[in-house]
Design an enzyme around this catalytic site. Structure first.
Site, mmCIF file in Angstrom:
data_model
loop_
_atom_site.group_PDB
_atom_site.id
_atom_site.type_symbol
_atom_site.label_atom_id
_atom_site.label_comp_id
_atom_site.label_asym_id
_atom_site.label_seq_id
_atom_site.Cartn_x
_atom_site.Cartn_y
_atom_site.Cartn_z
ATOM 1 N N ASN A 140 0.876 -1.170 0.000
ATOM 2 C CA ASN A 140 0.000 0.000 0.000
ATOM 3 C C ASN A 140 0.913 1.220 0.000
ATOM 4 O O ASN A 140 1.703 1.389 0.924
ATOM 5 C CB ASN A 140 -0.894 0.040 1.243
ATOM 6 N N HIS A 183 7.655 0.367 2.511
ATOM 7 C CA HIS A 183 7.525 -1.010 2.958
ATOM 8 C C HIS A 183 6.299 -1.654 2.326
ATOM 9 O O HIS A 183 5.446 -0.994 1.761
ATOM 10 C CB HIS A 183 7.389 -1.073 4.482
#
Length: 384
Positions: free
Chosen positions: A176, A189
């Site tokens: 995301n 990440h």
């Protein structure tokens, strides 16, 4: 080869350093987590929705998870004297660790096999965090190819390891990216979820794939068929290389949606050859750079790796592919899921797939093109 170093955090969670090829061995004294952490919570709960035939995870403990901390308190930056983070080492390349606030797990096992109304069980599974870089700022698109290749190795390793856990039915690596998507950490990440059931989206795609695979008597996957059709049509192709192609699908649901597909049918990232992984590092970076070049500011997106479920009825027809989607429909406008999409699942796209593909072809910059020509020779007639 990527160097792997496994250790345990203070509360028993597994953490694995994936260091770039050629990196030296890690100093054991720098792997120890000196924090005083509370014991890990028991798994949440999964409940069966008889109206839809789907499982729903209930994870009330996640209400207290970290949310957009300042940079000096980032939990996935390397540990310093002022910030004892989730990463004990003072530096790293790529790291994977079990989420402190998981939606699923930490225990693994099998959920009820014949659910009915009122059926519930432990939320078995595993949720892991994948930090792409020790740098707090930046994005995946800004990684070098060596580091991107290390991330791919981490995804592949964890896919194989998580698939072997008791009760796991599907492994899903994803990213995301951006506040508009709802990220809770700014640090670049991604995550990996290992589900104890086949998710609704995977079940729907898997059923369609199985029908096509059976109709072709096992000679062709549905994803291969679609890729061949898109390559022959050409109007929605974004890029092509020796082992991978990317296109905007004919019936794209989102203003920006791109599928990246390996030419060879493989079930998951772990099944890619070394040569395919090398090329994927290059092609994926190129795709992300084009996505970011569309607007003056970084494009929010969800990068979702669709891997074949472990269910024996669905796995033979599975074909690994990436679905990258963004709700951004203009520089200052987002697509929100309103009544038709959110309530009925009936999407209405505000942009034609052909125009989206044309824009993605047009933004291939000189640096992107030079990198592609240097690293790989494209087949005759390939899209640039």
């Amino acid at each position: 080869m990527t160097r792997l170093t496994s250790t345990r955090l203070a509360d028993g969670r597994e953490l694995i350093y994936f260091d770039d090829a050629g990196s030296p061995e890690r100093e054991p004294s720098l792997l120890e987590d000196h924090r005083d952490l509370p014991p890990r919570a028991e798994p949440g709960e999964v409940r069966y929705d008889t109206l839809s035939g789907e499982w729903v995870a209930v994870a009330a403990h996640r209400q207290s998870r970290t949310h957009l901390p300042p940079a000096e308190q980032c939990p996935i930056c390397p540990t310093t004297s002022r910030n004892a983070s989730e990463i004990p080492a003072p530096d790293y390349d790529v790291v994977v660790f079990e989420n402190r606030f998981p939606s699923l797990g930490p225990a693994v096992g099998r959920i009820p096999a014949a659910p009915a109304w009122g059926t519930a069980g432990p939320a078995y599974g595993r949720c892991e965090v994948v930090s792409f870089t020790p740098s707090h700022t930046g994005s995946f698109a800004e990684l070098g190819e060596t580091r991107a290749r290390t991330v791919i190795e981490a995804w592949s390793h964890r896919t194989e390891a998580l698939s072997a856990l008791p009760g796991i039915q599907q492994v899903f690596p994803f990213e995301n990216r951006g506040a508009d998507i709802g990220v809770t950490l700014h640090h670049p990440h991604g995550q990996i979820y290992a589900y104890p059931y086949v998710t609704p989206r995977a079940a729907s795609l898997g059923a369609a794939a199985s029908r096509h695979f059976d109709a072709s008597k096992g000679r062709e996957s549905l994803t291969s068929s679609i890729l061949n059709a898109e390559r022959q049509d050409g109007s929605r192709m974004v890029l092509e290389s020796g082992h991978f192609s990317a296109y905007v699908p004919f019936a794209a649901r989102w203003p920006l949606e791109v599928h990246l597909v390996p030419h060879r049918q493989v079930p998951d990232l772990a099944a890619l050859s070394g040569e395919e992984r090398d090329e994927l590092a290059h092609v994926y970076l190129e795709l992300l750079k084009r996505v970011d070049a569309l607007y003056p500011t970084p494009t929010p997106y969800i990068s979702a790796w669709h891997q074949a479920p472990l269910d024996a009825a669905l796995r033979p027809s599975g074909h690994l592919h990436l679905q990258l989607t963004s709700p951004r429909r203009a520089a200052d406008k987002l697509k929100y899921l309103a009544g038709s999409e959110a309530a009925m699942g009936a999407f209405i796209n505000d942009a034609t797939p052909e125009s989206a593909a044309e824009r993605l072809r047009a933004v291939a910059g000189d640096s992107v093109t030079r990198g592609r020509e240097t690293a790989h020779t494209l087949p005759e007639g390939a899209s640039t």
